[in-house]
Motif scaffolding. Structure first.
Motif, PDB file in Angstrom:
ATOM      1  N   PRO A 297       0.799  -1.233   0.000  1.00 51.11           N
ATOM      2  CA  PRO A 297       0.000   0.000   0.000  1.00 51.11           C
ATOM      3  C   PRO A 297       0.830   1.280   0.000  1.00 51.11           C
ATOM      4  CG  PRO A 297      -0.016  -1.040   2.175  1.00 51.11           C
ATOM      5  CD  PRO A 297       0.644  -2.006   1.240  1.00 51.11           C
ATOM      6  N   GLU A 298       2.108   1.190   0.351  1.00 53.50           N
ATOM      7  CA  GLU A 298       2.941   2.394   0.386  1.00 53.50           C
ATOM      8  C   GLU A 298       3.395   2.847  -1.003  1.00 53.50           C
ATOM      9  OE1 GLU A 298       5.629  -1.163   0.764  1.00 53.50           O
ATOM     10  OE2 GLU A 298       3.683  -0.522   1.539  1.00 53.50           O
ATOM     11  N   LEU A 299       3.148   2.034  -2.032  1.00 55.95           N
ATOM     12  CA  LEU A 299       3.579   2.358  -3.391  1.00 55.95           C
ATOM     13  C   LEU A 299       2.378   2.700  -4.265  1.00 55.95           C
ATOM     14  CD1 LEU A 299       6.229  -0.463  -4.038  1.00 55.95           C
ATOM     15  CD2 LEU A 299       6.656   1.892  -3.289  1.00 55.95           C
ATOM     16  N   THR A 300       2.560   3.694  -5.135  1.00 56.95           N
ATOM     17  CA  THR A 300       1.560   3.969  -6.158  1.00 56.95           C
ATOM     18  C   THR A 300       1.713   2.946  -7.284  1.00 56.95           C
ATOM     19  OG1 THR A 300       2.995   5.442  -7.422  1.00 56.95           O
ATOM     20  CG2 THR A 300       1.722   6.427  -5.628  1.00 56.95           C
ATOM     21  N   HIS A 301       0.803   2.990  -8.226  1.00 53.86           N
ATOM     22  CA  HIS A 301       0.878   2.048  -9.346  1.00 53.86           C
ATOM     23  C   HIS A 301       2.192   2.228 -10.122  1.00 53.86           C
ATOM     24  CE1 HIS A 301      -0.614  -0.513 -12.623  1.00 53.86           C
ATOM     25  NE2 HIS A 301      -0.073   0.386 -13.443  1.00 53.86           N
ATOM     26  N   GLY A 302       2.572   3.487 -10.396  1.00 59.37           N
ATOM     27  CA  GLY A 302       3.816   3.738 -11.130  1.00 59.37           C
ATOM     28  C   GLY A 302       5.044   3.285 -10.362  1.00 59.37           C
ATOM     29  N   GLU A 303       5.060   3.530  -9.064  1.00 59.96           N
ATOM     30  CA  GLU A 303       6.190   3.100  -8.235  1.00 59.96           C
ATOM     31  C   GLU A 303       6.272   1.579  -8.155  1.00 59.96           C
ATOM     32  OE1 GLU A 303       5.841   7.102  -5.407  1.00 59.96           O
ATOM     33  OE2 GLU A 303       5.083   5.154  -4.717  1.00 59.96           O
ATOM     34  N   LEU A 304       5.123   0.943  -8.040  1.00 63.97           N
ATOM     35  CA  LEU A 304       5.099  -0.519  -7.999  1.00 63.97           C
ATOM     36  C   LEU A 304       5.596  -1.105  -9.313  1.00 63.97           C
ATOM     37  CD1 LEU A 304       4.380  -3.187  -6.645  1.00 63.97           C
ATOM     38  CD2 LEU A 304       2.031  -2.893  -7.464  1.00 63.97           C
ATOM     39  N   ASP A 305       5.234  -0.485 -10.420  1.00 57.54           N
ATOM     40  CA  ASP A 305       5.695  -0.960 -11.730  1.00 57.54           C
ATOM     41  C   ASP A 305       7.225  -0.892 -11.811  1.00 57.54           C
ATOM     42  OD1 ASP A 305       4.840  -1.781 -14.529  1.00 57.54           O
ATOM     43  OD2 ASP A 305       6.069  -0.030 -14.980  1.00 57.54           O
ATOM     44  N   LEU A 306       7.815   0.193 -11.335  1.00 56.39           N
ATOM     45  CA  LEU A 306       9.269   0.323 -11.323  1.00 56.39           C
ATOM     46  C   LEU A 306       9.906  -0.693 -10.377  1.00 56.39           C
ATOM     47  CD1 LEU A 306       9.703   4.214 -11.270  1.00 56.39           C
ATOM     48  CD2 LEU A 306      10.165   2.684 -13.180  1.00 56.39           C
ATOM     49  N   PHE A 307       9.263  -0.912  -9.245  1.00 58.31           N
ATOM     50  CA  PHE A 307       9.774  -1.861  -8.254  1.00 58.31           C
ATOM     51  C   PHE A 307       9.792  -3.281  -8.829  1.00 58.31           C
ATOM     52  CE2 PHE A 307       8.944  -4.661  -4.522  1.00 58.31           C
ATOM     53  CZ  PHE A 307      10.094  -4.379  -3.806  1.00 58.31           C
ATOM     54  N   LEU A 308       8.697  -3.693  -9.432  1.00 57.38           N
ATOM     55  CA  LEU A 308       8.634  -5.034 -10.016  1.00 57.38           C
ATOM     56  C   LEU A 308       9.576  -5.167 -11.203  1.00 57.38           C
ATOM     57  CD1 LEU A 308       4.788  -5.752  -9.856  1.00 57.38           C
ATOM     58  CD2 LEU A 308       6.584  -6.695  -8.399  1.00 57.38           C
ATOM     59  N   ALA A 309       9.682  -4.110 -12.004  1.00 56.53           N
ATOM     60  CA  ALA A 309      10.606  -4.151 -13.140  1.00 56.53           C
ATOM     61  C   ALA A 309      12.029  -4.400 -12.666  1.00 56.53           C
ATOM     62  CB  ALA A 309      10.528  -2.843 -13.931  1.00 56.53           C
ATOM     63  N   PHE A 310      12.411  -3.805 -11.551  1.00 56.61           N
ATOM     64  CA  PHE A 310      13.755  -4.033 -11.012  1.00 56.61           C
ATOM     65  C   PHE A 310      13.909  -5.474 -10.545  1.00 56.61           C
ATOM     66  CE2 PHE A 310      17.108  -4.163  -7.926  1.00 56.61           C
ATOM     67  CZ  PHE A 310      18.085  -3.342  -8.469  1.00 56.61           C
ATOM     68  N   LEU A 311      12.894  -6.028  -9.905  1.00 52.68           N
ATOM     69  CA  LEU A 311      12.981  -7.406  -9.437  1.00 52.68           C
ATOM     70  C   LEU A 311      13.175  -8.376 -10.592  1.00 52.68           C
ATOM     71  CD1 LEU A 311      10.234  -7.581  -6.649  1.00 52.68           C
ATOM     72  CD2 LEU A 311      12.661  -7.014  -6.436  1.00 52.68           C
ATOM     73  N   TYR A 312      12.601  -8.067 -11.747  1.00 54.98           N
ATOM     74  CA  TYR A 312      12.718  -8.955 -12.907  1.00 54.98           C
ATOM     75  C   TYR A 312      14.010  -8.733 -13.683  1.00 54.98           C
ATOM     76  CZ  TYR A 312       8.034 -10.981 -12.637  1.00 54.98           C
ATOM     77  OH  TYR A 312       6.938 -11.694 -12.250  1.00 54.98           O
ATOM     78  N   THR A 313      14.476  -7.506 -13.781  1.00 54.92           N
ATOM     79  CA  THR A 313      15.607  -7.198 -14.669  1.00 54.92           C
ATOM     80  C   THR A 313      16.893  -6.846 -13.936  1.00 54.92           C
ATOM     81  OG1 THR A 313      15.087  -4.820 -14.811  1.00 54.92           O
ATOM     82  CG2 THR A 313      13.958  -6.303 -16.354  1.00 54.92           C
ATOM     83  N   GLY A 314      16.783  -6.413 -12.669  1.00 54.69           N
ATOM     84  CA  GLY A 314      17.975  -5.964 -11.954  1.00 54.69           C
ATOM     85  C   GLY A 314      18.446  -4.599 -12.388  1.00 54.69           C
ATOM     86  N   ALA A 315      17.634  -3.884 -13.170  1.00 50.74           N
ATOM     87  CA  ALA A 315      18.005  -2.552 -13.668  1.00 50.74           C
ATOM     88  C   ALA A 315      16.990  -1.530 -13.190  1.00 50.74           C
ATOM     89  CB  ALA A 315      18.068  -2.546 -15.190  1.00 50.74           C
ATOM     90  N   LEU A 316      17.499  -0.393 -12.740  1.00 48.96           N
ATOM     91  CA  LEU A 316      16.632   0.690 -12.285  1.00 48.96           C
ATOM     92  C   LEU A 316      16.353   1.599 -13.463  1.00 48.96           C
ATOM     93  CD1 LEU A 316      15.219   1.954  -9.867  1.00 48.96           C
ATOM     94  CD2 LEU A 316      17.319   3.193  -9.345  1.00 48.96           C
ATOM     95  N   GLU A 317      15.125   1.573 -13.931  1.00 50.08           N
ATOM     96  CA  GLU A 317      14.771   2.326 -15.126  1.00 50.08           C
ATOM     97  C   GLU A 317      14.862   3.821 -14.881  1.00 50.08           C
ATOM     98  OE1 GLU A 317      10.960   1.158 -16.502  1.00 50.08           O
ATOM     99  OE2 GLU A 317      11.484  -0.956 -16.745  1.00 50.08           O
ATOM    100  N   ASN A 318      15.301   4.547 -15.914  1.00 48.89           N
ATOM    101  CA  ASN A 318      15.342   6.004 -15.840  1.00 48.89           C
ATOM    102  C   ASN A 318      13.942   6.544 -16.049  1.00 48.89           C
ATOM    103  OD1 ASN A 318      18.169   6.356 -15.498  1.00 48.89           O
ATOM    104  ND2 ASN A 318      18.472   5.881 -17.660  1.00 48.89           N
TER     105      ASN A 318
END
Length: 277
Positions: A151-172
């Protein structure tokens, strides 16, 4: 002196007429030293895993050699680049499976916005906290497609968080609110025990901290127990003390963070004592 490495005419220079300049010499020594240490560290790990068995050499690098030349160093760099490219390809494969929703078995709910499908195996592999949460669900026989909430993450923040878990890269992120998203990701990395994401957020925030965002950065560093980012933010605040302390944001910051204000006061007094008269 014309250097046989960095000079514009390096291709036609030959010893003994020309030699290597001091910066190239020091750089070569640093590269070789770094790769030697990395090589020794990997051999120690391999030795511990094989319980003293004979180590196999990697590529053209000999493990028993105390030093390696630049040719061997370059070969090792190419090998490292190959392994990095292979890792990127594997990450891209995982990211594609996530983006296309292939056999997802759980949904992750943000505080705002629609939930995002994911894979339990990836969540459990990337975070000890998620592993324990999902293990508890399995003991309770949670059905496939069950949900967990962040609940502490918005949809956009959660998308970035999950993307990092899958790729290991922090998107710009090109949004104006990019710093706030990094702050949220740092707190989430601390809460859900994702050390790699934590380090990535700390590095990016430390590089971008200035007088305009230092208060929020300091607040988040304290909330996530990030000592390195906290120190960087405090140094920036002390350097821009007059601009920051007399800003409208500082009043609200002081109400929320009385303890940090005490530390800021002490840091400013310490600077005054060490300042030349």
């Amino acid at each position: 002196m014309d250097c046989c490495i960095c000079s514009p005419m390096a291709a036609v220079y030959r010893l003994p007429r020309n030699a290597i300049c001091a910066p190239c010499h020091e750089g070569a020594k640093a590269i070789i030293g770094f790769l030697n240490k990395d090589d020794e560290h990997q051999h120690e790990e391999e030795g511990s895993l094989s319980h003293g068995s004979v180590l196999k050499s990697r590529g053209s690098v000999k493990p028993n050699s105390p030093t390696k030349g630049m040719r061997d160093a370059w070969e090792q760099v190419k090998e490292m680049r190959g392994r990095e490219e292979e890792a990127h390809q594997r990450a891209a494969f995982l990211a594609m499976a996530w983006k296309e929703g292939v056999h997802t078995d759980i949904v992750v709910k943000p505080g705002t916005g629609p939930p995002i499908p994911a894979h339990k195996a990836i969540l459990a592999a990337r975070s000890e906290v998620f592993r324990h949460m999902l293990a508890a669900d399995e003991r309770c026989k949670a059905p496939a497609g069950d949900a967990i909430s962040l609940p502490e993450l918005t949809h956009g923040e959660l998308d970035l968080f999950l993307a990092f878990l899958y790729t290991g890269a922090l998107e710009n992120n090109k949004d104006d609110d990019g710093d706030h998203q990094l702050h949220a990701l740092l707190v989430a990395a601390d809460k859900y025990d994702v050390p790699f994401l934590r380090r990535a957020c700390e590095a990016r925030l430390a590089a971008a901290v200035d007088a305009s965002n230092v208060l929020r950065t300091l607040e988040v560093a304290d909330l996530s127990s990030s000592a390195a980012l906290r120190e960087r933010a405090m140094d920036t605040l002390v350097h821009h003390a007059e601009q920051v302390v007399f800003s409208p944001e500082y009043d609200d910051f002081a109400v929320r963070n009385a303890g940090l204000c005490v530390e800021i006061t002490r840091a400013l007094l310490g600077k005054m004592k060490t300042a030349p008269l």
